[in-house]
Design an enzyme around this catalytic site. Structure first.
Site, PDB file in Angstrom:
ATOM      1  CD  GLU A  16      46.798  29.910  27.772  1.00 62.40           C
ATOM      2  OE1 GLU A  16      46.681  29.011  26.914  1.00 62.40           O
ATOM      3  OE2 GLU A  16      45.981  30.083  28.680  1.00 62.40           O
ATOM      4  NE  ARG A 101      45.689  39.893  26.488  1.00 61.60           N
ATOM      5  CZ  ARG A 101      45.684  38.558  26.556  1.00 61.60           C
ATOM      6  NH1 ARG A 101      45.508  37.833  25.468  1.00 61.60           N
ATOM      7  NH2 ARG A 101      45.828  37.947  27.720  1.00 61.60           N
ATOM      8  CG  ASN A 103      42.958  34.796  26.212  1.00 57.73           C
ATOM      9  OD1 ASN A 103      44.154  34.993  26.413  1.00 57.73           O
ATOM     10  ND2 ASN A 103      42.233  34.010  26.982  1.00 57.73           N
ATOM     11  CG  ASN A 156      41.132  30.739  28.496  1.00 59.31           C
ATOM     12  OD1 ASN A 156      42.010  30.317  27.764  1.00 59.31           O
ATOM     13  ND2 ASN A 156      41.398  31.485  29.548  1.00 59.31           N
ATOM     14  CG  ASP A 213      43.946  29.232  31.289  1.00 55.31           C
ATOM     15  OD1 ASP A 213      43.645  29.545  30.119  1.00 55.31           O
ATOM     16  OD2 ASP A 213      44.833  29.821  31.923  1.00 55.31           O
TER      17      ASP A 213
END
Length: 310
Positions: A16, A101, A103, A156, A213
């Site tokens: 990522e 958490r 991201n 995202n 994403d």
């Protein structure tokens, strides 16, 4: 146009957050599930890996103008000195004790860090998340942390238009790509509207694009979105929602993308192997690799870095 593996000796659990550092001609990125950050020198081909934590997942990494990197480690934003691997914790997600958490995150044109949060991944097959456990925060250059959006599920991808008047944002679940009016001076956003609503991900529907994403933006102000579960990156006109191009990647779980290379005309795409079946890995043996797309005929902007004091 060609699609190839960019870094042959690295396979990521969940790749990522690719970020091209034009000052060093290198690509930095993370492996969320293996808790690692990477820096690949495109000139020498050398890959440097740092393992950050045995317990907390690593969400994203961005360079700082004054040196080092901001990294999302579990519920914390930390400053990482790459050479010493020393970590200094800057912020924890408020309030403490919630099982969420950080991201994806990216810096805006003014050098602020925008970073979202999410709840737990409940399962990979079918893919399920805790609902509305996430928020979107902005870490200002004075070090203060501000909540900008709340009750998100999976915060995202982020991108900003070249005139610095529009911010694009992806909430992967429920599958929406959004646009906001953006004030570069204050960092305020308003006037939310939908660029594209993908809807609920259905892996059995051949018409389903996947889960939106990570994304990037080119100099024509078209956005490039990696679709997890779709195996492609799609270029969209964000003003009309029109799909302009689809780039097939030989991995089902494409996660994010950024422009890089000496002329910022190559598209780097991260992918994930985590959660894949044996059948899927046989079909896509390069799952978890970082790919490079050449010959697109478009360029990206130099990536923004964090400009604050630490």
């Amino acid at each position: 146009m060609s699609v190839e593996v960019a870094i042959s000796n690295v396979t990521l659990g969940t790749g990522e957050g690719p970020h091209w550092d034009e000052t060093t001609n290198s690509l930095v990125f993370v492996d969320i599930t293996e808790h690692n950050v990477y820096r690949w020198d495109s000139i020498t081909g050398i890959v440097d890996k740092k393992h950050l934590d045995d317990d907390d997942e690593v969400g994203c990494i961005v360079p700082c103008k004054k040196g080092g990197f901001l990294v999302a480690v579990g519920r914390n934003i930390v400053h990482l000195d790459w050479s010493t691997q020393k970590q200094a914790r800057l912020h924890e997600i408020p309030p403490k004790g919630v099982a969420n958490r950080f991201n994806d995150g990216k810096c805006d044109p003014a050098g602020r860090l925008w970073i979202g949060t999410m709840g737990k991944v409940l399962s990979f097959d079918p893919l399920e998340f805790e609902m509305e456990k996430g928020d979107l925060y902005c870490l200002d250059t004075d070090g203060s942390l501000h909540k900008r959006l709340e009750k998100l599920t999976v915060s995202n991808g982020l991108a900003w238009s070249s005139d610095h008047k529009t911010m694009y944002f992806i909430e992967s679940v429920p599958g929406q790509i959004m646009a906001f009016d953006y004030d570069v001076t204050t960092g305020n956003i308003c006037n939310k509207r939908t660029v594209l609503d993908i809807g609920k991900f259905d892996p059995n529907d051949p018409e389903c694009l996947g889960i939106p994403d990570g994304m990037t933006i080119d100099t024509d102000d078209n956005i490039w979105v990696a679709f997890y579960g779709g195996g492609h990156v799609i270029c969209l006109n964000p003003k009309t929602g029109e799909m302009l191009r689809k780039i097939e990647i030989p991995c089902k779980r494409t996660t994010s993308c950024c422009f890089g290379g000496e002329n910022l005309d190559e598209l780097f795409v991260t992918t994930s192997e985590a959660g894949s079946t044996e059948e899927e890995r046989k079909k896509y043996p390069d799952s978890g690799k970082v790919f490079k797309v050449k010959g697109l005929g478009v360029k990206g902007h130099p990536a923004n870095v964090f400009k604050g004091n630490l």
